[in-house]
Design a protein around this motif. Structure first.
Motif, PDB file in Angstrom:
ATOM      1  N   PRO B 381      45.872  14.923 -17.530  1.00 49.52           N
ATOM      2  CA  PRO B 381      45.552  13.498 -17.305  1.00 49.52           C
ATOM      3  C   PRO B 381      44.275  13.112 -18.055  1.00 49.52           C
ATOM      4  CG  PRO B 381      45.917  14.655 -15.231  1.00 49.52           C
ATOM      5  CD  PRO B 381      45.837  15.689 -16.293  1.00 49.52           C
ATOM      6  N   VAL B 382      44.242  11.896 -18.458  1.00 45.38           N
ATOM      7  CA  VAL B 382      43.129  11.445 -19.283  1.00 45.38           C
ATOM      8  C   VAL B 382      41.803  11.526 -18.532  1.00 45.38           C
ATOM      9  CG1 VAL B 382      43.501   9.001 -18.713  1.00 45.38           C
ATOM     10  CG2 VAL B 382      42.318   9.617 -20.834  1.00 45.38           C
ATOM     11  N   TRP B 383      41.821  11.234 -17.215  1.00 45.16           N
ATOM     12  CA  TRP B 383      40.558  11.245 -16.451  1.00 45.16           C
ATOM     13  C   TRP B 383      39.952  12.644 -16.429  1.00 45.16           C
ATOM     14  CZ3 TRP B 383      40.420  14.634 -12.413  1.00 45.16           C
ATOM     15  CH2 TRP B 383      41.630  14.988 -11.803  1.00 45.16           C
ATOM     16  N   PHE B 384      40.796  13.653 -16.445  1.00 46.22           N
ATOM     17  CA  PHE B 384      40.289  15.012 -16.399  1.00 46.22           C
ATOM     18  C   PHE B 384      39.639  15.390 -17.729  1.00 46.22           C
ATOM     19  CE2 PHE B 384      40.692  19.670 -16.297  1.00 46.22           C
ATOM     20  CZ  PHE B 384      40.091  19.911 -15.067  1.00 46.22           C
ATOM     21  N   VAL B 385      40.261  14.905 -18.803  1.00 49.93           N
ATOM     22  CA  VAL B 385      39.690  15.161 -20.131  1.00 49.93           C
ATOM     23  C   VAL B 385      38.324  14.502 -20.247  1.00 49.93           C
ATOM     24  CG1 VAL B 385      40.015  14.824 -22.613  1.00 49.93           C
ATOM     25  CG2 VAL B 385      41.979  15.326 -21.162  1.00 49.93           C
ATOM     26  N   VAL B 386      38.272  13.258 -19.781  1.00 50.76           N
ATOM     27  CA  VAL B 386      36.997  12.531 -19.826  1.00 50.76           C
ATOM     28  C   VAL B 386      35.942  13.277 -19.016  1.00 50.76           C
ATOM     29  CG1 VAL B 386      35.837  10.392 -19.132  1.00 50.76           C
ATOM     30  CG2 VAL B 386      38.089  10.308 -20.235  1.00 50.76           C
ATOM     31  N   LEU B 387      36.354  13.762 -17.862  1.00 52.79           N
ATOM     32  CA  LEU B 387      35.424  14.450 -16.973  1.00 52.79           C
ATOM     33  C   LEU B 387      34.845  15.706 -17.613  1.00 52.79           C
ATOM     34  CD1 LEU B 387      34.396  14.335 -13.965  1.00 52.79           C
ATOM     35  CD2 LEU B 387      36.155  16.040 -13.503  1.00 52.79           C
ATOM     36  N   ILE B 388      35.740  16.567 -18.132  1.00 52.91           N
ATOM     37  CA  ILE B 388      35.229  17.874 -18.569  1.00 52.91           C
ATOM     38  C   ILE B 388      34.730  17.878 -20.009  1.00 52.91           C
ATOM     39  CG2 ILE B 388      36.655  19.158 -16.930  1.00 52.91           C
ATOM     40  CD1 ILE B 388      38.446  19.910 -19.316  1.00 52.91           C
ATOM     41  N   VAL B 490      34.590  21.853  -5.702  1.00 52.29           N
ATOM     42  CA  VAL B 490      34.944  20.560  -6.305  1.00 52.29           C
ATOM     43  C   VAL B 490      35.731  20.785  -7.598  1.00 52.29           C
ATOM     44  CG1 VAL B 490      34.028  18.499  -7.433  1.00 52.29           C
ATOM     45  CG2 VAL B 490      33.047  19.295  -5.279  1.00 52.29           C
ATOM     46  N   LEU B 491      35.300  21.767  -8.382  1.00 53.32           N
ATOM     47  CA  LEU B 491      35.985  22.036  -9.650  1.00 53.32           C
ATOM     48  C   LEU B 491      37.423  22.503  -9.403  1.00 53.32           C
ATOM     49  CD1 LEU B 491      35.664  22.067 -12.695  1.00 53.32           C
ATOM     50  CD2 LEU B 491      34.935  24.446 -12.538  1.00 53.32           C
ATOM     51  N   ILE B 492      37.600  23.372  -8.423  1.00 54.31           N
ATOM     52  CA  ILE B 492      38.964  23.829  -8.098  1.00 54.31           C
ATOM     53  C   ILE B 492      39.826  22.639  -7.693  1.00 54.31           C
ATOM     54  CG2 ILE B 492      40.321  25.140  -6.424  1.00 54.31           C
ATOM     55  CD1 ILE B 492      38.175  27.259  -6.453  1.00 54.31           C
ATOM     56  N   LEU B 493      39.267  21.809  -6.826  1.00 54.61           N
ATOM     57  CA  LEU B 493      40.043  20.643  -6.361  1.00 54.61           C
ATOM     58  C   LEU B 493      40.376  19.709  -7.516  1.00 54.61           C
ATOM     59  CD1 LEU B 493      38.249  19.843  -2.978  1.00 54.61           C
ATOM     60  CD2 LEU B 493      40.568  20.734  -3.322  1.00 54.61           C
ATOM     61  N   LEU B 494      39.432  19.529  -8.407  1.00 54.02           N
ATOM     62  CA  LEU B 494      39.701  18.660  -9.555  1.00 54.02           C
ATOM     63  C   LEU B 494      40.797  19.231 -10.440  1.00 54.02           C
ATOM     64  CD1 LEU B 494      36.080  17.604 -10.581  1.00 54.02           C
ATOM     65  CD2 LEU B 494      37.886  16.122  -9.677  1.00 54.02           C
ATOM     66  N   CYS B 495      40.740  20.531 -10.649  1.00 63.21           N
ATOM     67  CA  CYS B 495      41.762  21.180 -11.478  1.00 63.21           C
ATOM     68  C   CYS B 495      43.135  21.056 -10.834  1.00 63.21           C
ATOM     69  CB  CYS B 495      41.431  22.660 -11.682  1.00 63.21           C
ATOM     70  SG  CYS B 495      40.043  22.899 -12.788  1.00 63.21           S
ATOM     71  N   LEU B 496      43.179  21.327  -9.534  1.00 67.62           N
ATOM     72  CA  LEU B 496      44.465  21.209  -8.848  1.00 67.62           C
ATOM     73  C   LEU B 496      44.952  19.767  -8.889  1.00 67.62           C
ATOM     74  CD1 LEU B 496      43.991  23.538  -5.746  1.00 67.62           C
ATOM     75  CD2 LEU B 496      45.219  23.978  -7.863  1.00 67.62           C
ATOM     76  N   ALA B 497      44.037  18.832  -8.701  1.00 69.71           N
ATOM     77  CA  ALA B 497      44.428  17.419  -8.748  1.00 69.71           C
ATOM     78  C   ALA B 497      44.976  17.064 -10.122  1.00 69.71           C
ATOM     79  CB  ALA B 497      43.220  16.543  -8.422  1.00 69.71           C
ATOM     80  N   ALA B 498      44.325  17.577 -11.165  1.00 71.26           N
ATOM     81  CA  ALA B 498      44.812  17.290 -12.526  1.00 71.26           C
ATOM     82  C   ALA B 498      46.198  17.891 -12.737  1.00 71.26           C
ATOM     83  CB  ALA B 498      43.822  17.844 -13.546  1.00 71.26           C
ATOM     84  N   GLY B 499      46.352  19.163 -12.345  1.00 68.06           N
ATOM     85  CA  GLY B 499      47.647  19.829 -12.541  1.00 68.06           C
ATOM     86  C   GLY B 499      48.745  19.181 -11.740  1.00 68.06           C
ATOM     87  N   ILE B 500      48.457  18.883 -10.489  1.00 66.50           N
ATOM     88  CA  ILE B 500      49.471  18.264  -9.628  1.00 66.50           C
ATOM     89  C   ILE B 500      49.798  16.865 -10.133  1.00 66.50           C
ATOM     90  CG2 ILE B 500      49.956  17.460  -7.274  1.00 66.50           C
ATOM     91  CD1 ILE B 500      49.883  20.489  -7.465  1.00 66.50           C
ATOM     92  N   SER B 501      48.782  16.149 -10.524  1.00 64.71           N
ATOM     93  CA  SER B 501      48.999  14.793 -11.037  1.00 64.71           C
ATOM     94  C   SER B 501      49.904  14.821 -12.268  1.00 64.71           C
ATOM     95  CB  SER B 501      47.658  14.165 -11.386  1.00 64.71           C
ATOM     96  OG  SER B 501      47.836  13.034 -12.186  1.00 64.71           O
ATOM     97  N   LEU B 502      49.635  15.771 -13.159  1.00 66.21           N
ATOM     98  CA  LEU B 502      50.484  15.894 -14.355  1.00 66.21           C
ATOM     99  C   LEU B 502      51.932  16.160 -13.952  1.00 66.21           C
ATOM    100  CD1 LEU B 502      50.901  16.443 -17.469  1.00 66.21           C
ATOM    101  CD2 LEU B 502      50.569  18.841 -16.895  1.00 66.21           C
ATOM    102  N   ASN B 503      52.118  17.136 -13.071  1.00 68.04           N
ATOM    103  CA  ASN B 503      53.478  17.487 -12.678  1.00 68.04           C
ATOM    104  C   ASN B 503      54.176  16.350 -11.954  1.00 68.04           C
ATOM    105  OD1 ASN B 503      54.390  20.490 -13.103  1.00 68.04           O
ATOM    106  ND2 ASN B 503      52.166  20.493 -12.858  1.00 68.04           N
ATOM    107  N   GLN B 504      53.416  15.718 -11.055  1.00 65.88           N
ATOM    108  CA  GLN B 504      53.993  14.605 -10.297  1.00 65.88           C
ATOM    109  C   GLN B 504      54.555  13.559 -11.255  1.00 65.88           C
ATOM    110  OE1 GLN B 504      53.964  14.419  -6.967  1.00 65.88           O
ATOM    111  NE2 GLN B 504      54.742  12.337  -6.682  1.00 65.88           N
ATOM    112  N   ASN B 505      53.760  13.198 -12.243  1.00 69.90           N
ATOM    113  CA  ASN B 505      54.184  12.160 -13.190  1.00 69.90           C
ATOM    114  C   ASN B 505      55.277  12.647 -14.116  1.00 69.90           C
ATOM    115  OD1 ASN B 505      52.484   9.578 -13.015  1.00 69.90           O
ATOM    116  ND2 ASN B 505      51.018  11.220 -12.704  1.00 69.90           N
ATOM    117  N   ALA B 506      55.069  13.840 -14.635  1.00 70.18           N
ATOM    118  CA  ALA B 506      56.013  14.330 -15.643  1.00 70.18           C
ATOM    119  C   ALA B 506      57.401  14.531 -15.046  1.00 70.18           C
ATOM    120  CB  ALA B 506      55.499  15.636 -16.239  1.00 70.18           C
ATOM    121  N   TRP B 507      57.482  15.218 -13.926  1.00 70.14           N
ATOM    122  CA  TRP B 507      58.795  15.500 -13.348  1.00 70.14           C
ATOM    123  C   TRP B 507      59.427  14.252 -12.761  1.00 70.14           C
ATOM    124  CZ3 TRP B 507      61.490  19.632 -14.407  1.00 70.14           C
ATOM    125  CH2 TRP B 507      60.842  20.791 -14.824  1.00 70.14           C
ATOM    126  N   GLU B 508      58.650  13.518 -12.032  1.00 69.95           N
ATOM    127  CA  GLU B 508      59.229  12.339 -11.376  1.00 69.95           C
ATOM    128  C   GLU B 508      59.673  11.299 -12.381  1.00 69.95           C
ATOM    129  OE1 GLU B 508      57.480  12.132  -6.896  1.00 69.95           O
ATOM    130  OE2 GLU B 508      57.475  10.367  -8.163  1.00 69.95           O
TER     131      GLU B 508
END
Lengths: 348, 768
Positions: B381-388, B490-508
């Motif tokens: 997700p773009v927000w994750f790229v911006v963040l890191i 926080v970093l773990i949660l952000l990573c999981l949020a990014a990964g889940i967000s990607l999958n949620q959007n991509a698969w759905e």
């Protein structure tokens, strides 16, 4: 006592009557029409079958899935059958009784056999075997004589051999090069006589048949560029041509009726509507029996012994080759077998 | 004499060299010019570069890397289980649906049909045939560039469960396999927990894979699941001397070969080579070890070639039989506008990614992509790229240094280079690739360049994971303990949020935009009439070898179930027959249309009527007119013709009157038994199966010469008597498949022995 004698004599009379009736029935059975055919039930093998034309009972003579039985013929007395059987590219020549017993392999120096033909007098067995010309004609005397070749067929492979009714001559075709034609060969002297040349015409199914008395040969040809059946008189060496209805093609070999008065042959209108054309030689009358409305194939026709029916194998346009009987009196067609049949022969 | 005195000769020499190089063939020009450039640069920049390198290395040594603890078994199991659960959650629409739900598009039906044919034959005869008789005029089932039957990961579920269920379960498996590959790559690189999970999640939901799965490009999507494994194996070859590294790289590459498409082989080979080069740097430090590593890489290549020999050997040998496969022109007839490129990788929702997405088709002067799913490349997700990459980098010099590790420099170099290179390839129209495509015939076979974006997105995912790992280690190294756990959580949660967000959007979004419309019949309403029509035709002709034309290749599943040959697969891939041995080569019977045709719209009906087809009145399903029929155009499945007619006629219409039908009594996919009554003239038996190399024929159990007439397998039968029957058996037994199969089996045995260290044990035993 007298009553006992009365009962015994009555019983004996009854037994005798039953025996006479049974014998009569067996005699009738022996003279019934019996059809021998080769049927494929699957690619795993073919078998020879006997069909009682009256009762429609079917009997498998060679119930063997591992081999392919084919190329058969009846003996003149209808009691024996000669045939070839192949397995793993080896083709043997066998004979057996019409009941399927006494199976025996005929031993010769040859290893492969095709199209065995029993002479009408039962004294010879003719067959083809691959030689220099692919199909060499061999004759084997049935009295134990030596196998021989009536003539050198190296440059003229023999096809469709048919014994003359007199058992002294064999009619055959050859289609290679200058030897192209319909020939007879005297099995004693080896003298070859050309009856006709073949034309490279693809709309004529080639075939020939002896008349029952052996005086004539009917064969397919063109009469003034029209497909027709030629009647060749051996004594006078003259020919007479008969042509079916205009626009038709010949689809089987011509076959003589048992009385020698008629010829039957399959025809088609171009590629469509398969029919059997019957010609009365004496009166020049002819009749056509339609078999299909569309295209179809027909391989072989034989006359019934009483001359009222024709037995043939055809797909009747369905794509499935089966055995049928055409009753020419009431013009009905009956299917005789559910099996895939390429070749068949009526018992003499 | 001082060397500097002659320095002026260098530019003259360079100019002369360039002039000479320009006279060489174009294919040699670029590499030689590059070599010259590198040589000149090295000559002048050697000393400054060496000084920069030494300073950088010195700076790295200031703070040592944090020690990395090995993972416990339970941690590994938990992390893999987590990825498995995520896979099952996001693919639940697939594995929970019944057989009425299919993957959309004709491609899915066509490409999955290889396994359907194999399953059907397995059910009927107990073995997998080598020939598929249901496509066009028949084609190889195994030695076929689109077949994936020999890849057990691709085919086993389909073989066991049939289509569509087996293929859907395979999609679920492959997504997990891709995620596992990402996790394994991160694990091998000893990346930290969030980086491991994030890389797994990113490869699980990588847009290129989800979109290709969900638009029916099963093979292309499945190949992407191997990316992580192959790169992990390549890195392991250079970092360890373990035997499994060679085998892992070689076997995964072989499985990717055998996944049923050739496309990703080349970009992955490039990726492997560049990865190997960067891991060889600096090659002068320990050249012996690097030399040995390259040999191990070559050994992995040999493993690939030998394990896949059963598949690749016959395909390569018959490469010239691939037809209808036009070359790509100028590296992309679809060109992505440059300003749109970054958004390709960071827009997880398919509708958003492709809705405003613009490409230009120079040939058609159009602005919409023909195959948008090739461009859907969301990986983060773009927000994750911006963040890191944007928010944290100001702290980079201080935070990142402690975490600097051996792999970072190399993987950043390789990843950046390959992400850029593959992006340049994928967006089309870039000068480098235009030049390469113009000068390389082989490369022009790599069409639809947009597919290269899938490799770019893989490398971007790895770079993101490396970045996350660096941040994690920076936090772990320098932040005070109390704050450290907070930041790490926080970093773990952000990573999981990014990964889940990607999958949620991509698969759905893929499911919503592709699968549901297809299965609800909104896209291809008229094609839903095909199955009942085919069923009716089969019921009317229960034993016939039926052959039906349709425009396209949807509903192939029904064709195969009804055992009806699909005469026309309008795909850009077909396998051509061998050249003629009988008849006029101009007589192209192989492309003749069949007797039956099934149009689904007015344009197709008009097309058929122009070619002499008439509506078949006996074929109606409800009010739907099923078939059009041409009574004279169709050829029987097997037929014989007198040989002399070939010298007189050279068109099917002229030959047709002479056709003598024959009886095919056994049609067992790759073995066809035919009974033919002998004919007084020499005749040619023709069976409507493509004359592809590998067919053999016997006549009455004796081997005969295979002939080719009209593109079909044939045999000349000698003259004979009417009551004689020829038993002709055509069998597809390609010798190269057997040879390749032998090599593959031998290779697998050697690999097993190698992994079990049989050689060491034997040598040890000998010493005793």
């Amino acid at each position: 006592m007298s009553r006992l004698i009365y009962y015994i004599s009555g019983g004996l009379f009854l037994c005798a009557a039953l025996l006479i009736m049974g014998a009569s029935s067996m005699g009738q059975s022996f003279h019934r029409e019996v059809l021998l055919f080769e049927a494929y039930s699957s690619a795993a093998g073919s078998d020879l079958f006997l069909l009682d034309m009256q009762t429609r009972l079917l009997f498998n003579l060679t119930d063997n899935r591992a081999t392919y039985e084919s190329g058969f013929d009846w003996s003149a007395d209808g009691k024996q059958i000669v045939y070839t059987a192949s397995q793993n590219a080896q083709v043997g020549l066998y004979w057996m009784t019409a009941s399927g017993r006494a199976l025996q392999q005929i031993q010769t120096p040859l290893t492969t056999y095709r199209t065995p033909r029993w002479s009408p007098d039962g004294k010879f067995l003719a067959f083809l075997a691959p030689g220099a010309g692919n199909n060499d004609l061999y004759v084997l005397p049935t009295n134990g004589g030596a196998l021989y070749r009536p003539f050198d067929t190296a440059r003229a492979p023999v096809l469709l051999p048919r014994w003359s009714p007199q058992s002294d001559t064999i009619l055959y075709f050859s289609v290679v090069g200058f030897s192209n034609g319909l020939f007879t060969v005297d099995i004693t002297t080896g003298e070859v006589t050309r009856i006709a040349r073949l034309r490279p015409a693809d709309d004529v199914e080639t075939g020939a048949d002896w008349s029952p008395d052996g005086a004539y040969i009917a064969y397919n040809t063109h009469c003034d560029d029209v497909p027709g059946v030629m009647i060749y008189t051996l004594a006078s060496q003259t020919e007479q041509c008969w042509t079916p209805p205009a626009g038709t093609w010949l689809r089987s070999r011509p076959v003589w009726s048992p009385d020698g008065q008629h010829i039957a042959i399959a025809i088609s209108h171009g590629t469509r509507q398969l029919s059997i054309w019957q010609l009365d030689i004496a009166s020049a009358q002819h009749a056509t029996y339609p078999l299909t409305t569309g295209s179809g194939i027909i391989f072989e026709i034989v006359w019934s012994t009483d001359g009222t029916r024709l037995i043939f194998n055809s797909d009747l346009g369905t794509g499935r080759l089966r055995l049928y009987e055409l009753n020419m009196i009431n013009q009905t067609i009956e299917q005789l077998s559910e099996r895939l049949v390429f070749a068949f022969a009526l018992r003499p | 004499m001082s060397p500097n005195k002659w320095i002026w000769l260098l530019p003259i020499g360079a100019l002369v060299s360039v002039a000479i190089v320009l006279q060489l063939p174009a294919i040699w020009q670029l590499p030689i010019l590059l070599l010259l450039l590198v040589g000149f640069a090295g000559f002048f920049l050697w000393r400054p570069l060496q000084r920069i390198w030494q300073r950088w290395q010195h700076s790295q040594r200031e703070l040592p890397s944090q020690p990395i603890k090995p993972l416990s078994r339970w941690q590994i199991i938990l992390e893999i289980a987590f990825l498995g659960c995520v896979t099952l959650f996001f693919t639940q629409d697939l594995w929970r649906s019944d057989a009425t739900m299919k993957l959309p598009g004709g491609e899915a039906e066509w490409l999955a049909a290889y396994v359907q044919v194999a399953h059907q034959a397995l059910t009927e005869y107990g073995d997998i045939p080598l020939w598929n008789p249901y496509f066009r005029n028949g084609e190889p089932l195994i030695d076929n560039a689109h077949s994936f039957i020999l890849n057990p990961l691709s085919s086993i579920l389909g073989l066991l469960l049939d289509v569509p269920q087996g293929i859907k379960y395979s999609v679920v498996f492959y997504t997990f396999f891709a995620a596992l590959g990402g996790w394994f790559l991160a694990y091998g690189l000893k990346l930290s927990l969030p980086a491991r999970l994030l890389l797994g999640l990113m490869l699980l939901g990588k847009g290129n894979m989800t979109s290709m799965f969900m638009t029916g490009y099963y093979q292309l999507a499945a190949q992407q699941a191997y990316f992580g494994w192959i790169i992990a194996g390549t890195i392991a070859i250079f970092k360890t001397r373990e035997r499994w590294a060679i085998i892992l790289t070689g076997v995964m590459m072989a499985l990717m070969f055998m996944a049923g498409n050739v496309w990703y082989i080349l970009p992955m080979m490039v990726s492997v080579v560049i990865t190997a080069i960067v891991y060889s740097l600096p090659f002068w430090r320990d050249w012996r070890a690097i030399w040995q590593a390259w040999w191990r890489l070559i050994a992995a290549g040999i493993v690939t070639l030998t394990v896949s020999a059963v598949y690749t050997l016959p395909i390569l040998a018959h490469y010239d039989h691939i037809g209808n496969h036009n070359d790509e022109v100028e590296a992309g007839w679809e060109v992505v506008f440059l300003e749109r490129v970054p958004a390709l990788y960071v827009t997880p929702d398919m509708q958003s990614a492709l809705g405003g997405f613009v490409v230009y088709q120079p040939a058609a002067d159009a602005m919409e992509p023909s195959y948008p799913h090739f461009y859907y490349s969301a990986v983060v997700p773009v927000w994750f790229v911006v963040l890191i990459f944007v928010l944290i980098p100001p702290l980079y010099p201080r935070w990142h240094r402690p975490a600097a590790r051996f792999d970072y420099r190399r993987l950043w170099l390789a990843g950046s280079l390959l992400a850029i290179l593959m992006t340049m390839w994928g967006i089309g129209g870039t000068p480098l690739f235009e030049w390469l495509y113009a000068n390389s015939g082989l490369l022009r076979g790599w069409r639809f360049v947009g597919r290269a974006l899938a490799v770019a997105s893989f490398w971007i995912a790895l770079l993101v994971a490396l970045r996350v790992d660096a941040i994690w280690r920076a936090f772990a190294a320098i932040v005070r303990l109390r704050l450290r756990y907070c930041l790490l959580s926080v970093l773990i949660l952000l990573c999981l949020a990014a990964g889940i967000s990607l999958n949620q959007n991509a698969w759905e979004s893929a499911y919503r935009d592709q699968v549901i419309p297809y299965n609800k019949g909104l896209l291809l309403d008229e094609e839903t009439k095909i199955p009942p029509c085919l069923q009716q035709l089969r019921e009317q002709n229960p034993n016939a070898n039926l052959n039906v034309w349709v425009n396209g290749y949807s509903q192939i599943e029904t064709f195969i179930r009804q055992r009806i040959r699909l005469a026309n697969i309008a795909a850009d891939f077909l396998l051509l027959p061998d050249s003629y041995t009988i008849g006029d080569p101009a007589m192209d019977l192989w492309r003749n249309m069949p007797e039956y045709a099934l149009p689904v719209d007015d344009a197709q009906r008009q097309f058929l009527e122009e070619r002499g087809y008439d509506p078949s009145l006996e074929s109606q399903v409800g009010r739907w007119q099923c078939f059009y029929r041409h009574t004279t155009i169709g050829m029987p499945y097997a037929f014989a013709l007198p040989k002399p007619v070939f010298s007189q006629h050279n068109a099917w219409e002229a030959l047709r009157p002479f056709v003598m039908p024959v009886h095919a009594v056994e049609n067992k996919y790759d073995t066809i038994g035919v009974l033919v009554s002998a004919h007084l003239r020499e005749q040619v038996l023709i069976v409507k199966e493509t004359a592809y190399p590998g067919w053999q024929v016997t006549v009455n159990d004796v081997p005969a010469t295979l002939e080719i007439m009209g593109g079909f397998i044939s045999v000349v039968l000698p003259p004979g008597n009417h009551d004689e029957v020829y038993r002709v058996v055509f069998a597809y037994r390609p010798p190269l498949v057997y040879l390749g199969g032998g090599i593959t089996i031998l290779a697998i045995m050697i690999i097993c022995g190698y992994l079990l260290r049989v050689d060491k044990r034997l040598l040890g035993h000998n010493r005793l």
